[in-house]
Design a protein around this motif. Structure first.
Motif, PDB file in Angstrom:
ATOM      1  N   GLN A 587      12.162  -1.774   1.490  1.00  0.00           N
ATOM      2  CA  GLN A 587      11.874  -2.985   2.268  1.00  0.00           C
ATOM      3  C   GLN A 587      11.485  -2.562   3.679  1.00  0.00           C
ATOM      4  OE1 GLN A 587      11.594  -5.924   1.129  1.00  0.00           O
ATOM      5  NE2 GLN A 587      12.384  -5.530  -0.916  1.00  0.00           N
ATOM      6  N   PRO A 588      10.231  -2.202   3.859  1.00  0.00           N
ATOM      7  CA  PRO A 588       9.879  -1.537   5.116  1.00  0.00           C
ATOM      8  C   PRO A 588       9.705  -2.492   6.299  1.00  0.00           C
ATOM      9  CG  PRO A 588       7.947  -1.748   3.737  1.00  0.00           C
ATOM     10  CD  PRO A 588       9.088  -2.356   2.962  1.00  0.00           C
ATOM     11  N   VAL A 589      10.106  -2.016   7.482  1.00  0.00           N
ATOM     12  CA  VAL A 589       9.752  -2.653   8.742  1.00  0.00           C
ATOM     13  C   VAL A 589       9.372  -1.521   9.681  1.00  0.00           C
ATOM     14  CG1 VAL A 589      12.164  -2.662   9.546  1.00  0.00           C
ATOM     15  CG2 VAL A 589      10.496  -4.166  10.630  1.00  0.00           C
ATOM     16  N   TRP A 590       8.328  -1.746  10.437  1.00  0.00           N
ATOM     17  CA  TRP A 590       7.899  -0.724  11.399  1.00  0.00           C
ATOM     18  C   TRP A 590       8.201  -1.261  12.791  1.00  0.00           C
ATOM     19  CZ3 TRP A 590       5.306  -1.908   6.935  1.00  0.00           C
ATOM     20  CH2 TRP A 590       5.066  -0.843   6.038  1.00  0.00           C
ATOM     21  N   ILE A 591       8.939  -0.499  13.573  1.00  0.00           N
ATOM     22  CA  ILE A 591       9.347  -1.027  14.883  1.00  0.00           C
ATOM     23  C   ILE A 591       8.670  -0.255  16.003  1.00  0.00           C
ATOM     24  CG2 ILE A 591      11.575  -1.818  13.994  1.00  0.00           C
ATOM     25  CD1 ILE A 591      12.875   0.568  15.272  1.00  0.00           C
ATOM     26  N   SER A 592       8.450  -0.952  17.112  1.00  0.00           N
ATOM     27  CA  SER A 592       7.812  -0.287  18.259  1.00  0.00           C
ATOM     28  C   SER A 592       8.827   0.615  18.962  1.00  0.00           C
ATOM     29  CB  SER A 592       7.258  -1.318  19.234  1.00  0.00           C
ATOM     30  OG  SER A 592       8.299  -1.943  19.935  1.00  0.00           O
ATOM     31  N   GLU A 593       8.300   1.535  19.765  1.00  0.00           N
ATOM     32  CA  GLU A 593       9.180   2.480  20.475  1.00  0.00           C
ATOM     33  C   GLU A 593      10.191   1.760  21.351  1.00  0.00           C
ATOM     34  OE1 GLU A 593       6.641   6.465  21.304  1.00  0.00           O
ATOM     35  OE2 GLU A 593       5.854   4.644  22.223  1.00  0.00           O
ATOM     36  N   ALA A 594       9.736   0.683  22.009  1.00  0.00           N
ATOM     37  CA  ALA A 594      10.636  -0.050  22.896  1.00  0.00           C
ATOM     38  C   ALA A 594      11.805  -0.614  22.110  1.00  0.00           C
ATOM     39  CB  ALA A 594       9.870  -1.167  23.600  1.00  0.00           C
ATOM     40  N   LEU A 595      11.502  -1.140  20.934  1.00  0.00           N
ATOM     41  CA  LEU A 595      12.563  -1.726  20.122  1.00  0.00           C
ATOM     42  C   LEU A 595      13.491  -0.630  19.597  1.00  0.00           C
ATOM     43  CD1 LEU A 595      13.631  -4.373  19.081  1.00  0.00           C
ATOM     44  CD2 LEU A 595      12.208  -4.114  17.050  1.00  0.00           C
ATOM     45  N   ALA A 596      12.904   0.495  19.193  1.00  0.00           N
ATOM     46  CA  ALA A 596      13.715   1.614  18.711  1.00  0.00           C
ATOM     47  C   ALA A 596      14.693   2.044  19.790  1.00  0.00           C
ATOM     48  CB  ALA A 596      12.816   2.780  18.299  1.00  0.00           C
ATOM     49  N   ASP A 597      14.213   2.130  21.034  1.00  0.00           N
ATOM     50  CA  ASP A 597      15.081   2.512  22.152  1.00  0.00           C
ATOM     51  C   ASP A 597      16.167   1.466  22.364  1.00  0.00           C
ATOM     52  OD1 ASP A 597      13.595   4.710  22.478  1.00  0.00           O
ATOM     53  OD2 ASP A 597      12.889   4.277  24.513  1.00  0.00           O
ATOM     54  N   ARG A 598      15.758   0.200  22.331  1.00  0.00           N
ATOM     55  CA  ARG A 598      16.706  -0.858  22.664  1.00  0.00           C
ATOM     56  C   ARG A 598      17.803  -0.981  21.627  1.00  0.00           C
ATOM     57  NH1 ARG A 598      14.579  -6.636  22.930  1.00  0.00           N
ATOM     58  NH2 ARG A 598      16.405  -7.093  21.650  1.00  0.00           N
ATOM     59  N   LEU A 599      17.411  -0.866  20.354  1.00  0.00           N
ATOM     60  CA  LEU A 599      18.405  -1.039  19.292  1.00  0.00           C
ATOM     61  C   LEU A 599      19.078   0.280  18.939  1.00  0.00           C
ATOM     62  CD1 LEU A 599      16.456  -3.422  16.886  1.00  0.00           C
ATOM     63  CD2 LEU A 599      18.062  -4.028  18.697  1.00  0.00           C
ATOM     64  N   GLY A 600      18.477   1.377  19.395  1.00  0.00           N
ATOM     65  CA  GLY A 600      19.047   2.674  19.055  1.00  0.00           C
ATOM     66  C   GLY A 600      18.910   2.990  17.576  1.00  0.00           C
ATOM     67  N   VAL A 601      17.824   2.567  16.962  1.00  0.00           N
ATOM     68  CA  VAL A 601      17.604   2.888  15.550  1.00  0.00           C
ATOM     69  C   VAL A 601      16.317   3.680  15.402  1.00  0.00           C
ATOM     70  CG1 VAL A 601      18.839   0.875  14.685  1.00  0.00           C
ATOM     71  CG2 VAL A 601      16.392   0.729  15.091  1.00  0.00           C
ATOM     72  N   GLY A 602      16.183   4.395  14.299  1.00  0.00           N
ATOM     73  CA  GLY A 602      14.997   5.195  14.053  1.00  0.00           C
ATOM     74  C   GLY A 602      14.607   5.122  12.593  1.00  0.00           C
ATOM     75  N   THR A 603      13.591   5.907  12.241  1.00  0.00           N
ATOM     76  CA  THR A 603      13.085   5.916  10.874  1.00  0.00           C
ATOM     77  C   THR A 603      14.214   6.195   9.882  1.00  0.00           C
ATOM     78  OG1 THR A 603      10.984   6.678  11.712  1.00  0.00           O
ATOM     79  CG2 THR A 603      11.364   6.964   9.359  1.00  0.00           C
ATOM     80  N   GLY A 604      14.286   5.372   8.827  1.00  0.00           N
ATOM     81  CA  GLY A 604      15.304   5.575   7.804  1.00  0.00           C
ATOM     82  C   GLY A 604      16.526   4.700   8.013  1.00  0.00           C
ATOM     83  N   ASP A 605      16.697   4.141   9.237  1.00  0.00           N
ATOM     84  CA  ASP A 605      17.869   3.310   9.507  1.00  0.00           C
ATOM     85  C   ASP A 605      17.675   1.900   8.947  1.00  0.00           C
ATOM     86  OD1 ASP A 605      19.033   5.399  10.783  1.00  0.00           O
ATOM     87  OD2 ASP A 605      18.417   4.764  12.801  1.00  0.00           O
ATOM     88  N   ALA A 606      18.790   1.254   8.664  1.00  0.00           N
ATOM     89  CA  ALA A 606      18.745  -0.126   8.176  1.00  0.00           C
ATOM     90  C   ALA A 606      18.628  -1.083   9.353  1.00  0.00           C
ATOM     91  CB  ALA A 606      20.003  -0.426   7.374  1.00  0.00           C
ATOM     92  N   LEU A 607      17.951  -2.217   9.137  1.00  0.00           N
ATOM     93  CA  LEU A 607      17.816  -3.203  10.200  1.00  0.00           C
ATOM     94  C   LEU A 607      17.848  -4.593   9.570  1.00  0.00           C
ATOM     95  CD1 LEU A 607      17.291  -3.589  13.231  1.00  0.00           C
ATOM     96  CD2 LEU A 607      14.853  -3.593  12.727  1.00  0.00           C
ATOM     97  N   GLU A 608      18.748  -5.442  10.062  1.00  0.00           N
ATOM     98  CA  GLU A 608      18.809  -6.812   9.568  1.00  0.00           C
ATOM     99  C   GLU A 608      17.979  -7.694  10.468  1.00  0.00           C
ATOM    100  OE1 GLU A 608      22.983  -8.014   8.830  1.00  0.00           O
ATOM    101  OE2 GLU A 608      22.250  -7.708   6.766  1.00  0.00           O
ATOM    102  N   ILE A 609      17.108  -8.493   9.847  1.00  0.00           N
ATOM    103  CA  ILE A 609      16.206  -9.314  10.642  1.00  0.00           C
ATOM    104  C   ILE A 609      16.392 -10.779  10.256  1.00  0.00           C
ATOM    105  CG2 ILE A 609      13.786  -9.769  11.193  1.00  0.00           C
ATOM    106  CD1 ILE A 609      13.228  -6.850  10.437  1.00  0.00           C
ATOM    107  N   PRO A 610      16.649 -11.654  11.264  1.00  0.00           N
ATOM    108  CA  PRO A 610      16.795 -13.072  10.952  1.00  0.00           C
ATOM    109  C   PRO A 610      15.425 -13.716  10.749  1.00  0.00           C
ATOM    110  CG  PRO A 610      17.093 -12.716  13.296  1.00  0.00           C
ATOM    111  CD  PRO A 610      16.824 -11.371  12.688  1.00  0.00           C
ATOM    112  N   LEU A 611      15.230 -14.280   9.543  1.00  0.00           N
ATOM    113  CA  LEU A 611      13.969 -14.955   9.251  1.00  0.00           C
ATOM    114  C   LEU A 611      14.297 -16.327   8.678  1.00  0.00           C
ATOM    115  CD1 LEU A 611      11.987 -12.078   7.482  1.00  0.00           C
ATOM    116  CD2 LEU A 611      11.571 -12.985   9.781  1.00  0.00           C
TER     117      LEU A 611
END
Ligand SMILES: Nc1ncnc2c1ncn2[C@@H]1O[C@H](COP(=O)(O)OP(=O)(O)O)[C@@H](O)[C@H]1O
Ligand SMILES: [Mg+2]
Lengths: 832, 222
Positions: A587-611
């Motif tokens: 279930q892929p999501v691609w995040i921008s560098e700013a978001l990666a920095d802010r959330l402290g997550v990187g490639t391979g990490d899980a991310l819950e997104i409210p939709l």
């Protein structure tokens, strides 16, 4: 207050060498003025933005904030009936594109009856002449109440109409009155129902402003209310949005502050040069004063006092210049120096006592620090030797300097690896300071090394080489300013080139289609429904279409806004400007560098997104570079987004064209089909040209200021050589006695000047490469949250360094000219 | 052989006057002439003219038959380089050069091989009693030693004429005696012509001949 008795001896000396003093003062003033102006300009704009946000929030104690697409308005009832809540006011906020003119309108849909209790400043005031019963004007579905600032920006008055893109079509709104409570802010209000139905937000809210019952603390209320909120909806205090705006523009401020530092550091080194030379020249005088009873500490304090005077005068002058400069920039460009962060606010200049004091203090510090080494050298003069005449202060090279330089460079490397403090790359700046310090310590050794390698076939170059090898301290005195300004100019050049190059390549990646169609950007004011999407795809000459859906969602512990982009993407995300490794996931999501920095997550990490009011699990498949949205963005596959939300609408479309057509033809067909103003149509070339033009304009001012700093550094070399030449008249005279021609003496001075400048320029560019690395990898990364590819613009830097060296040699010769004229032959004869 | 005939130098302007007024002098190679005179008598003016640093208003200066006063600026510079040695009251030894480099300086000006220059400079330093100090810097030397370096520098390129203006003015009397003896020995050994300007009669007595400059002319001192 009477001045201390020795004032004429010391501070009076500043007046005797007023050209050099003026240069130091000017450089300090430039740094102070620039730094202060940036603060004032930014501060004023932020202040205004902040006030705007507070006023919008009004008396609200808490805000419930949802995604840009809104949340179900049933939540409002739940909140309004909650026992801790005294009053609640629902808001739908949208941004509408204007059709009958340029610009956008930020529109708040409000419930007039409810806003009164929470946020009276948002109460619309109908114009006297409005048709029908003025009291009911606010409920009319086409009534728009723009603030005075927005009326001015749009050029409309009550009674006139504005045409905007709305939902599937357009809306003709009547300016039915004003919004006097929001004088400075560019915003308008409309009836909430009108916004919901007219702009595709039926039964949706984006925000609820809450006023709590008396005695209820906001922490307690948060705790009680948070469980009522669906995923993706947050509770926040009204000032949080202001804090986010501050961090946005702070990033832009970084570069300008860098420039202020260039000027200040150059100024500090100029003070160092003039003070060191002056101390060398006055050593007999000091020896005499010491002989008649002046103690070391007092002598040192007096020389520091001279630096203090230079710094204070420069600081005061810079302060005045700073305010003048800020006022000028305000009237020309606006609060963000044209960068576009504060569109929609109308700031006015204000007095910033803390910032003013801070920058004047920095100026004084530059003066004091610049005088420190010369003052110590003066205090160390042995009176007996100096009275005899011939010692040279600070001329020799200390082997310890090389070790100290290495320590500085190593410490800089360590500092560059440290994380930011409160979002500010403090350690990065420290690394830059350490690199500069190490450079100054290494400069003497570098010049001696260069001098030893200079071809010494001619007596002039031979003498110059011998002098530079024996007295590297003099090179440091003359060239420190040039080195500092060259280092920072080269660093800025590399940083800007890297940035521009990366933006250029990024634009290439993100604009692959031939034509772009925009109903709206990241807001819900206008959209393409499935039928419209099919009609667009069916236009003759369109071979394929990628539809894009935008939303603003709230993610992370701080609930900050994140742009959601739903678009067709391959499994490996190859359409995105990815950085680093990407991996195929379920279930892929691609995040921008700013978001990666802010959330402290990187490639391979899980991310819950409210939709659509529910949380969904995704895995980060890759991190991409985004120069457009500093708060962060994420990309989801469009099909998955539609599946999870049931939302089949789109905001934008990227059109791929058949081979035999061109963008202009297809654009013409779309206009004919949908009407001329329905969509914004743009070709990638145009977008790219405009983007790069804005970029270049933003950085143009930086080149100008760099040039000023370099000019001051050069003037410093000239001043140093003039002072040294004056002190060396006898040496030149003796050489003429021995049979050196005037030309040879001139060649010697030119060789010394050129070599000194070359040492400064070569050393400076070396430092510049390192500082640029820190700017690109640490300072920009930490403040902007985006990476760029390090790129050295070799040709411009080469030309710059060559020109700098030649100019410095010329400056040295011109400065030395009067000392090697005919009278110089008689210089020795003073003893005859 | 240095020949000066009927040399005249006037300074224009307020307070200007005729400093040298028909002065004549002849000095043989291998000898030293001392010129004494009151301060302001014109001693330095005379040396400037002989060194071709200044142009006379009348008269003729010739070294070994070559009329210096007829040369142009470039030729005079070259002439100084080849034929003159200078010794100054304030030494004017360059602080950033080693002793060897300071002494070799006149040789550098004439071009040629570095090693030869260094060897010549070392020989010269040995002759003035500074053997083993070739790599020292001037800051490490006393005044008397500095003047020895200056003497070495004045003679290293075998000049025809050595001009010394108050060479012992900055030295104490016992040091001064040694320096003057050294200067005399070196000039005589090189077969050069020495002109020693001083206001001290004691210093002048080391010369072969003593002349007094007064009223713009030279006369044998009593
Ligand atoms: N360039 C000049 N212009 C005007 N007067 C000069 C100049 N040079 C020397 N004089 C004058 O000529 C006189 C002789 O000076 P100088 O040769 O220096 O004397 P001294 O015998 O002490 O070396 C002095 O009165 C001096 O003022
Ligand atoms: Mg004299």
């Amino acid at each position: 207050m009477a001045l201390p008795p020795l004032t004429p001896v010391f501070v009076g000396s500043l007046w005797r060498r007023r050209t050099a003093s003026a240069l130091s003062v000017l450089a300090i003033a430039l740094g102070v003025a620039l730094g202060l102006a940036v603060q004032i300009i930014n501060g004023a704009a932020l202040d205004e933005f902040d006030r705007g946000m507070r006023v919008v929030a009004g008396e609200a104690d808490l805000q419930v904030l949802g995604p840009g697409s809104g949340f179900d308005d049933s939540l409002f009832e739940t909140l309004a009936l909650h026992p801790l809540v005294a009053a609640a006011s629902p808001v739908v906020e949208i941004t509408a594109r204007r059709i009958d003119g340029a610009g956008e309108l930020r529109i708040l849909g409000i419930d007039i009856l409810r806003v009164v209790a929470v946020n009276p400043k948002l109460i619309p005031v109908p114009a006297d002449g409005a048709d029908g019963d003025a009291r009911f004007a606010a409920f009319r579905q086409d009534a728009l109440f723009p603030s005075p600032a927005l009326q001015q920006a749009l050029g409309v008055v009550p009674g006139e109409h504005v045409l905007v893109a709305a939902g599937q079509g357009r809306a003709r709104l009547e300016v039915a009155g004003g919004l006097p409570g929001m004088a400075g802010e560019r915003v308008a209000v409309m009836d909430i129902h009108a916004v919901q139905t007219g702009f595709g937000m039926a039964a949706r809210l984006t925000r609820v402003d809450l006023r709590l019952r008396d005695g209820v603390g906001s922490d307690a209320a948060r705790e009680a209310l948070v469980s009522l909120l669906p995923p993706g909806v947050r509770l926040g205090a009204p000032d949080e949005s202001a804090a986010r705006a501050a961090s946005l523009s702070r990033a832009y401020r970084v570069n300008l502050t860098m420039l202020a530092v260039i000027a200040l550091v150059t100024g500090g080194f100029l003070v160092f040069s003039t003070q060191a030379l002056s101390v060398a020249r006055r050593q007999t005088e000091f020896a005499f004063l010491r002989a008649i009873g002046l103690d070391r500490a007092t002598l040192m304090r007096w020389i520091l006092a001279e630096g203090l005077v230079l710094g204070a005068v420069g600081g005061a002058l810079g302060c005045a210049l700073g305010y003048g400069f800020a006022a000028l920039v305000f009237s020309l460009l606006g609060g963000d120096l044209g960068a576009g962060y504060f569109d929609g606010t109308e700031p006015s200049i204000y007095i910033a006592p803390v910032a003013s004091l801070a920058f004047v203090s920095l100026g004084v510090a530059a003066g004091l620090l610049g005088s420190w080494a010369p003052a110590r050298a003066a205090a160390r003069i042995a009176p007996a030797l100096a009275l005899k005449g011939a010692t040279l202060v600070g001329a020799a090279h200390h082997p310890g300097h090389a070790v100290a330089a290495l320590v500085c460079f190593a410490a800089a490397g360590l500092a560059a690896a440290l994380p930011p403090v409160d979002g500010i790359p403090v350690a990065g700046y420290a690394a830059i300071a350490l690199i500069l310090a190490g450079g100054v310590l290494a400069l003497g050794g570098l010049s001696a090394w260069l001098a030893a390698r200079m071809p010494a076939r001619h007596v002039a170059t031979r003498l110059a080489s011998a002098r530079l090898q024996a007295m590297p301290g003099h090179v440091v005195v003359a060239a420190a300013g040039v080195m500092a300004s060259a280092a920072l100019a080269v660093a800025m050049a590399i940083m800007v080139a890297s940035f521009r190059d990366s933006v250029d390549q990024w634009l290439d990646r993100v604009l692959p289609a031939a034509l772009y169609l925009r109903a709206a950007e990241s807001d819900q004011a206008a959209y393409l429904d499935p039928a419209t999407q099919r009609r667009i795809a069916a236009i003759e000459g369109v071979s394929a279409v990628d539809f894009l859906r935008y939303d603003t969602i709230r993610l992370g512990a701080d609930g900050g806004a994140v742009t959601l982009i739903a678009r067709p993407v391959s499994d490996d995300g190859r359409e995105l400007p990815l950085v680093g490794a990407a991996r195929p996931v379920a279930q892929p999501v691609w995040i921008s560098e700013a978001l990666a920095d802010r959330l402290g997550v990187g490639t391979g990490d899980a991310l819950e997104i409210p939709l659509a009011g529910a949380l969904h699990a995704f895995t980060v498949a890759g991190v991409w570079r985004d120069y457009a949205r500093q708060t962060g963005a994420l990309v989801l596959p469009l099909a998955r987004y539609r599946q999870l939300t049931g939302d089949a609408r789109a905001n934008n479309a990227a059109l791929h064209l058949a081979l035999e057509t061109d963008a202009a033809t297809v654009a013409g067909r779309i206009r004919a089909h949908f009407g001329a103003e329905r969509f914004e149509l743009s070709a990638p070339d145009e977008i790219r040209r405009i983007s790069l033009r804005i970029f270049d304009r933003t950085f143009a001012v930086t080149y100008l200021l760099e040039a000023a700093a370099v000019a001051i550094g050069l003037a410093g070399i000239a001043a140093s050589f003039a002072a040294m030449a004056a002190a060396r008249r006898k040496e030149f005279g003796m050489l003429r006695h021995l049979g050196l021609s005037r030309r040879q003496v001139g060649a010697m001075i030119a060789a010394e000047g050129g070599l000194t400048a070359a040492a400064g320029a070569v050393g400076g560019s070396g430092l510049g490469f390192a500082i640029a690395l820190v700017l690109v990898e640490v300072v920009n990364r930490q403040s902007f949250h985006w990476s760029m590819d390090y790129r050295i613009p070799l040709l411009p830097i080469g030309v710059f360094l060559t020109a700098l060296t030649v100019l410095a040699a010329v400056a040295a010769v011109l400065a030395g000219r009067h000392a090697m004229g005919g009278s110089a032959v008689r210089a020795v004869s003073e003893d005859w | 052989m240095l020949e000066i005939e009927n040399l005249t130098r006037r300074f224009a302007g307020p307070g200007g006057r005729t400093v040298l007024d028909g002065l004549s002098l002849a000095v043989e190679a291998g000898s030293i002439v001392a010129i004494v005179g009151e301060s302001g008598a014109g001693k330095s003016t005379l040396l400037n003219l002989i060194a071709a640093l200044d142009v006379p208003d009348g008269g003729r200066i010739a070294l070994d038959g070559v009329a210096v006063s007829a040369l142009d600026e470039a030729a005079r510079t070259a002439w100084r380089r080849d034929h003159l040695g200078f010794i100054f009251q304030a030494f004017h030894v360059l602080p950033h050069l080693s002793l060897r480099q300071n002494v070799a300086l006149p040789l550098w000006l004439q071009g040629g091989d570095d090693a030869t220059h260094a060897a010549a400079a070392d020989r010269m330093l040995a002759r003035v009693g500074l053997a083993g100090r070739e790599d020292s810097r001037p800051a490490e030397l006393s005044g008397g030693e500095l003047q020895r370096v200056a003497i070495a520098r004045a003679l290293v390129h075998r000049p025809r004429l050595v001009l010394a203006d108050e060479p012992t003015g900055n030295l104490d009397p016992s040091r001064a005696g040694q320096i003057l003896a050294l200067l005399r020995a070196q000039v005589v050994e090189a077969g050069a012509i020495g002109l020693l300007v001083t206001h001290s009669l004691e210093a002048a007595r080391t010369a072969d001949r003593i002349l007094r400059l007064a009223d713009g002319r030279l006369a044998a001192a009593p």
